[in-house]
Design an enzyme around this catalytic site. Sequence first.
Site, PDB file in Angstrom:
ATOM      1  N   ASN A   1      11.299 -32.149 -31.737  1.00  0.00           N
ATOM      2  CA  ASN A   1      12.665 -32.095 -31.216  1.00  0.00           C
ATOM      3  C   ASN A   1      13.121 -33.400 -30.575  1.00  0.00           C
ATOM      4  OD1 ASN A   1      15.048 -30.812 -29.582  1.00  0.00           O
ATOM      5  ND2 ASN A   1      13.635 -31.623 -28.036  1.00  0.00           N
TER       6      ASN A   1
ATOM      7  N   TYR B   1      21.654 -43.585 -36.234  1.00  0.00           N
ATOM      8  CA  TYR B   1      21.314 -42.188 -35.915  1.00  0.00           C
ATOM      9  C   TYR B   1      21.482 -41.305 -37.160  1.00  0.00           C
ATOM     10  CZ  TYR B   1      21.505 -37.708 -33.339  1.00  0.00           C
ATOM     11  OH  TYR B   1      21.285 -36.428 -32.880  1.00  0.00           O
TER      12      TYR B   1
ATOM     13  N   LYS C   1      18.517 -39.233 -39.036  1.00  0.00           N
ATOM     14  CA  LYS C   1      18.568 -37.771 -39.135  1.00  0.00           C
ATOM     15  C   LYS C   1      18.609 -37.312 -40.603  1.00  0.00           C
ATOM     16  CE  LYS C   1      18.471 -36.554 -34.750  1.00  0.00           C
ATOM     17  NZ  LYS C   1      17.186 -36.067 -34.173  1.00  0.00           N
TER      18      LYS C   1
ATOM     19  N   VAL D   1      25.975 -30.006 -29.106  1.00  0.00           N
ATOM     20  CA  VAL D   1      25.376 -29.064 -28.152  1.00  0.00           C
ATOM     21  C   VAL D   1      25.487 -29.679 -26.756  1.00  0.00           C
ATOM     22  CG1 VAL D   1      23.271 -27.780 -27.580  1.00  0.00           C
ATOM     23  CG2 VAL D   1      23.754 -28.364 -29.967  1.00  0.00           C
TER      24      VAL D   1
ATOM     25  N   THR E   1      24.157 -30.844 -23.843  1.00  0.00           N
ATOM     26  CA  THR E   1      22.871 -31.236 -23.252  1.00  0.00           C
ATOM     27  C   THR E   1      23.037 -32.614 -22.596  1.00  0.00           C
ATOM     28  OG1 THR E   1      22.002 -32.558 -25.073  1.00  0.00           O
ATOM     29  CG2 THR E   1      21.675 -30.171 -25.235  1.00  0.00           C
TER      30      THR E   1
HETATM   31  N1  LIG Z   1      22.917 -32.344 -28.059  1.00  0.00           N
HETATM   32  C1  LIG Z   1      23.491 -32.519 -29.251  1.00  0.00           C
HETATM   33  O1  LIG Z   1      24.744 -32.521 -29.359  1.00  0.00           O
HETATM   34  C2  LIG Z   1      22.653 -32.698 -30.470  1.00  0.00           C
HETATM   35  C3  LIG Z   1      23.264 -32.538 -31.718  1.00  0.00           C
HETATM   36  C4  LIG Z   1      22.507 -32.695 -32.867  1.00  0.00           C
HETATM   37  C5  LIG Z   1      21.162 -32.994 -32.772  1.00  0.00           C
HETATM   38  N2  LIG Z   1      20.591 -33.154 -31.544  1.00  0.00           N
HETATM   39  C6  LIG Z   1      19.162 -33.486 -31.514  1.00  0.00           C
HETATM   40  O2  LIG Z   1      18.492 -32.526 -30.735  1.00  0.00           O
HETATM   41  C7  LIG Z   1      17.307 -33.103 -30.186  1.00  0.00           C
HETATM   42  C8  LIG Z   1      17.232 -32.799 -28.704  1.00  0.00           C
HETATM   43  O3  LIG Z   1      18.347 -33.435 -28.101  1.00  0.00           O
HETATM   44  P1  LIG Z   1      19.020 -32.936 -26.742  1.00  0.00           P
HETATM   45  O4  LIG Z   1      20.469 -32.835 -27.001  1.00  0.00           O
HETATM   46  O5  LIG Z   1      18.281 -31.787 -26.175  1.00  0.00           O
HETATM   47  O6  LIG Z   1      18.809 -34.264 -25.879  1.00  0.00           O
HETATM   48  P2  LIG Z   1      18.198 -34.563 -24.435  1.00  0.00           P
HETATM   49  O7  LIG Z   1      18.657 -33.530 -23.472  1.00  0.00           O
HETATM   50  O8  LIG Z   1      18.508 -35.981 -24.176  1.00  0.00           O
HETATM   51  O9  LIG Z   1      16.641 -34.379 -24.681  1.00  0.00           O
HETATM   52  C9  LIG Z   1      15.915 -35.266 -25.480  1.00  0.00           C
HETATM   53  C10 LIG Z   1      14.489 -35.231 -25.017  1.00  0.00           C
HETATM   54  O10 LIG Z   1      13.735 -36.068 -25.887  1.00  0.00           O
HETATM   55  C11 LIG Z   1      12.887 -36.882 -25.116  1.00  0.00           C
HETATM   56  N3  LIG Z   1      12.649 -38.117 -25.854  1.00  0.00           N
HETATM   57  C12 LIG Z   1      13.569 -38.990 -26.323  1.00  0.00           C
HETATM   58  N4  LIG Z   1      12.968 -39.978 -26.991  1.00  0.00           N
HETATM   59  C13 LIG Z   1      11.645 -39.719 -26.943  1.00  0.00           C
HETATM   60  C14 LIG Z   1      10.496 -40.355 -27.461  1.00  0.00           C
HETATM   61  N5  LIG Z   1      10.610 -41.502 -28.139  1.00  0.00           N
HETATM   62  N6  LIG Z   1       9.276 -39.802 -27.241  1.00  0.00           N
HETATM   63  C15 LIG Z   1       9.160 -38.653 -26.554  1.00  0.00           C
HETATM   64  N7  LIG Z   1      10.207 -38.000 -26.029  1.00  0.00           N
HETATM   65  C16 LIG Z   1      11.430 -38.527 -26.225  1.00  0.00           C
HETATM   66  C17 LIG Z   1      13.621 -37.121 -23.826  1.00  0.00           C
HETATM   67  O11 LIG Z   1      12.675 -37.430 -22.826  1.00  0.00           O
HETATM   68  P3  LIG Z   1      13.101 -37.889 -21.336  1.00  0.00           P
HETATM   69  O12 LIG Z   1      14.032 -36.826 -20.846  1.00  0.00           O
HETATM   70  O13 LIG Z   1      11.884 -37.940 -20.580  1.00  0.00           O
HETATM   71  O14 LIG Z   1      13.779 -39.190 -21.514  1.00  0.00           O
HETATM   72  C18 LIG Z   1      14.312 -35.782 -23.613  1.00  0.00           C
HETATM   73  O15 LIG Z   1      13.491 -34.881 -22.902  1.00  0.00           O
HETATM   74  C19 LIG Z   1      17.364 -34.597 -30.512  1.00  0.00           C
HETATM   75  O16 LIG Z   1      16.565 -34.881 -31.633  1.00  0.00           O
HETATM   76  C20 LIG Z   1      18.834 -34.821 -30.848  1.00  0.00           C
HETATM   77  O17 LIG Z   1      19.036 -35.907 -31.706  1.00  0.00           O
HETATM   78  C21 LIG Z   1      21.295 -33.003 -30.395  1.00  0.00           C
END
Ligand SMILES: NC(=O)c1ccc[n+]([C@@H]2O[C@H](COP(=O)([O-])OP(=O)(O)OC[C@H]3O[C@@H](n4cnc5c(N)ncnc54)[C@H](OP(=O)(O)O)[C@@H]3O)[C@@H](O)[C@H]2O)c1
Length: 263
Positions: free
Chosen positions: A102, A166, A170, A199, A201
Amino acid sequence: MFPSTSDNRQTKKLAERFEGKVALVSGAGSGIGRAVARRILAEGASVILLGRTLEKLEETRLCAPRERVQCVAGRHENPADSDRAIQVALRTWGRLDVLVNNAGEFLQASTADTSVESWSHILGSNLTGPFVLTRNALPLLRASRGSIVNVSSTLGIQPIAGVSAYAAAKAGLIQWTRALALEEAPHGVRANVVCPGVVDTPIHSQRGANAAAQFLKAAARLHPLGRVGNPEEVAAMILFLASEESGWTTGASIPVDGGIVLT
Ligand SMILES: NC(=O)c1ccc[n+]([C@@H]2O[C@H](COP(=O)([O-])OP(=O)(O)OC[C@H]3O[C@@H](n4cnc5c(N)ncnc54)[C@H](OP(=O)(O)O)[C@@H]3O)[C@@H](O)[C@H]2O)c1
């Protein structure tokens, strides 16, 4: 109204879907990863939480039985960190059944404005990371005939201008998942990918708090269902794909997106 006996049985079954299973969730300190970790713990799994910041992982583990959680601070694209997380699974529980790739990072920049370093960084955190962690996990996943769920994005299916690194990462994650599904099917390992729309977040907070709130409000209108998603809605699909309920599904990329890829 009270649930019927069959509803009770169904609730019990859901609560026990991951009893005795071991899962590794990357990016478990925040957002979607935290929602996945908390729900899979609630459904009985033991879980390794991997993420960059130990304090955030410790916050995710709050309320969970300590003997069912291990936190590993590190970056998934770093082979030593990934290997450490797998070794924790092996030493602590002797198995791994579920891998949720994730963790990821967003970058708002067009090709013209993306440095080679930023390009490598975004491909590293969104594509190389899942590859490295999966490669290290495969021997244990083959032994358990386990399940891999990757987290891509609707931007990996349908890009918009200004997110090229990005979107490329993806899209690569989707196609790699399909290749992986074919390669691992003979070993009984499944691999699927979810593609969330916008989402709510902390990933959006890099824009600043006010700009993030404005972005989420504007984004809501772009989704046919009229709102952005919440992390638990994405976690629900991830758990379905991780569970034996989806035992005949592999190589699938599933939008969880309020319908935005249809627009
Ligand atoms: N939110 C959206 O709108 C959305 C939409 C489409 C896809 N996504 C995808 O969903 C996934 C989760 O995103 P989220 O929205 O939940 O974001 P988030 O709240 O920023 O969480 C991302 C998490 O990934 C960790 N992380 C980032 N880079 C890392 C690395 N190189 N190694 C280990 N851990 C790492 C971060 O760690 P730290 O907190 O310690 O920095 C954080 O806990 C991501 O792949 C994102 O691209 C999100």
